[in-house]
Design a protein around this motif. Structure first.
Motif, short mmCIF file in Angstrom:
data_model
loop_
_atom_site.label_atom_id
_atom_site.label_comp_id
_atom_site.label_asym_id
_atom_site.label_seq_id
_atom_site.Cartn_x
_atom_site.Cartn_y
_atom_site.Cartn_z
N ASP A 4 -1.73 7.04 -1.72
CA ASP A 4 -3.13 6.40 -2.08
C ASP A 4 -3.84 6.70 -0.94
O ASP A 4 -5.07 7.09 -1.05
CB ASP A 4 -3.08 5.06 -2.48
N PHE A 5 -3.21 6.55 0.28
CA PHE A 5 -3.90 6.71 1.69
C PHE A 5 -4.26 8.25 1.68
O PHE A 5 -5.60 8.53 1.90
CB PHE A 5 -3.25 6.32 2.83
N SER B 193 1.38 5.31 0.89
CA SER B 193 0.85 6.65 1.61
C SER B 193 0.28 7.53 0.68
O SER B 193 -0.97 8.31 1.10
CB SER B 193 2.01 7.14 2.38
N ALA C 35 -4.71 10.59 -0.93
CA ALA C 35 -5.82 10.65 -1.96
C ALA C 35 -7.03 10.09 -1.81
O ALA C 35 -8.11 10.84 -2.20
CB ALA C 35 -5.32 10.19 -3.42
N SER C 36 -7.18 9.17 -0.96
CA SER C 36 -8.32 8.40 -0.84
C SER C 36 -8.99 8.79 0.65
O SER C 36 -10.16 8.15 1.00
CB SER C 36 -8.20 6.90 -0.79
N ALA C 37 -8.54 9.71 1.30
CA ALA C 37 -9.09 10.15 2.53
C ALA C 37 -10.72 10.51 2.31
O ALA C 37 -10.84 11.02 1.33
CB ALA C 37 -8.35 11.15 3.04
N PRO C 38 -11.49 10.38 3.06
CA PRO C 38 -12.94 10.61 2.92
C PRO C 38 -13.28 12.08 3.09
O PRO C 38 -14.53 12.24 3.87
CB PRO C 38 -13.65 9.65 3.95
N PRO D 100 0.83 -1.15 0.07
CA PRO D 100 -0.01 -0.16 -0.10
C PRO D 100 0.79 1.20 -0.07
O PRO D 100 1.98 1.32 0.53
CB PRO D 100 -0.80 -0.12 1.31
N ASP E 166 -13.69 16.11 0.87
CA ASP E 166 -13.38 16.59 -0.57
C ASP E 166 -12.16 17.11 -0.93
O ASP E 166 -11.90 17.51 -2.00
CB ASP E 166 -14.69 17.59 -0.57
#
Length: 215
Positions: free
Chosen positions: A206-207, A204, A209-212, A202, A214
């Motif tokens: 991606d983590f 970091s 960018a994918s945080a919930p 995985p 806006d």
């Protein structure tokens, strides 16, 4: 350290207490011979750095932290967390069962959990920093010049390396192969990227960018 509670090991004065003896035996049971020799050398290097630099420290904590820092670094390791964290939990249980108070037990936990993260470990309490220093000296040669060459030679002679570089690399690669999710933020990732075909951990990036959120 009171001389009545100390002994010499490979020419280095180390604590001689029931807790240290139990940690020594535990490491010998759980570690392959090359790895057992590594943790003992790490202990001796950590102890000697503390002596040479006159660093006040709890010698029992340093002993337990270094001797137990790799008890999960073996081919039986199955996670689910980083091998250092799994090992730290085992070391803390060992310490508590040996009557160690919570403050000292936490120092042992930190010493094991941070053993491969010198960018943090070297700046923590003296015990954690010394454990980190001893381990890093044995693995990558960090502060190699601090301990006199004759002392290093005697330590290695009495506790030989037994092809450690190759064998340790194999351990790291196996973790990268079987538990890549535990490697995204630690040095095992480097071994996966260098040696393991198809390795992907995985990221970091991606983590974030994918945080919930806006933005």
């Amino acid at each position: 350290m009171n001389s009545a509670n100390s002994r010499e090991l490979a020419g280095i004065s180390v604590p001689d207490t029931p807790l240290v003896e139990q940690a020594f035996d535990y490491a010998r049971r759980e570690c392959e011979p090359y790895l057992f020799n590594h943790v003992v050398r790490s202990w001796l290097f950590a102890t000697r750095i503390g002596q040479l630099r006159n660093i006040a420290h709890d010698a029992e904590v340093v002993a337990v932290g270094t001797l137990l820092h790799d008890i999960t670094l073996n081919e039986r390791f199955h996670g689910p967390r980083r091998f250092e964290v799994e090992g730290a939990d085992l070391a803390r249980v060992f310490a508590r069962q040996g009557g160690v108070d919570e403050r000292r037990a936490q120092l042992i936990w930190d010493s094991v959990a941070l053993n491969s993260t010198p960018s943090i470990g070297l700046y923590k309490e003296a015990e954690v920093a010394l454990c980190t220093a001893g381990i890093c000296l044995d693995v990558v040669g960090l502060q190699y010049e601090v301990v006199p060459a004759a002392e290093v030679a005697r330590i290695v002679e009495e506790f030989p390396r037994l092809d450690m570089k190759r064998r340790m690399t194999r351990c790291f690669c196996r973790i990268a192969e079987t538990r890549p999710e535990t490697t995204y933020d630690n040095f095992v990732r480097d071994f996966g990227e260098r040696y393991v075909p198809g390795y992907r951990a995985p990221s970091s990036v991606d983590f974030v960018a994918s945080a919930p959120f806006d933005e």
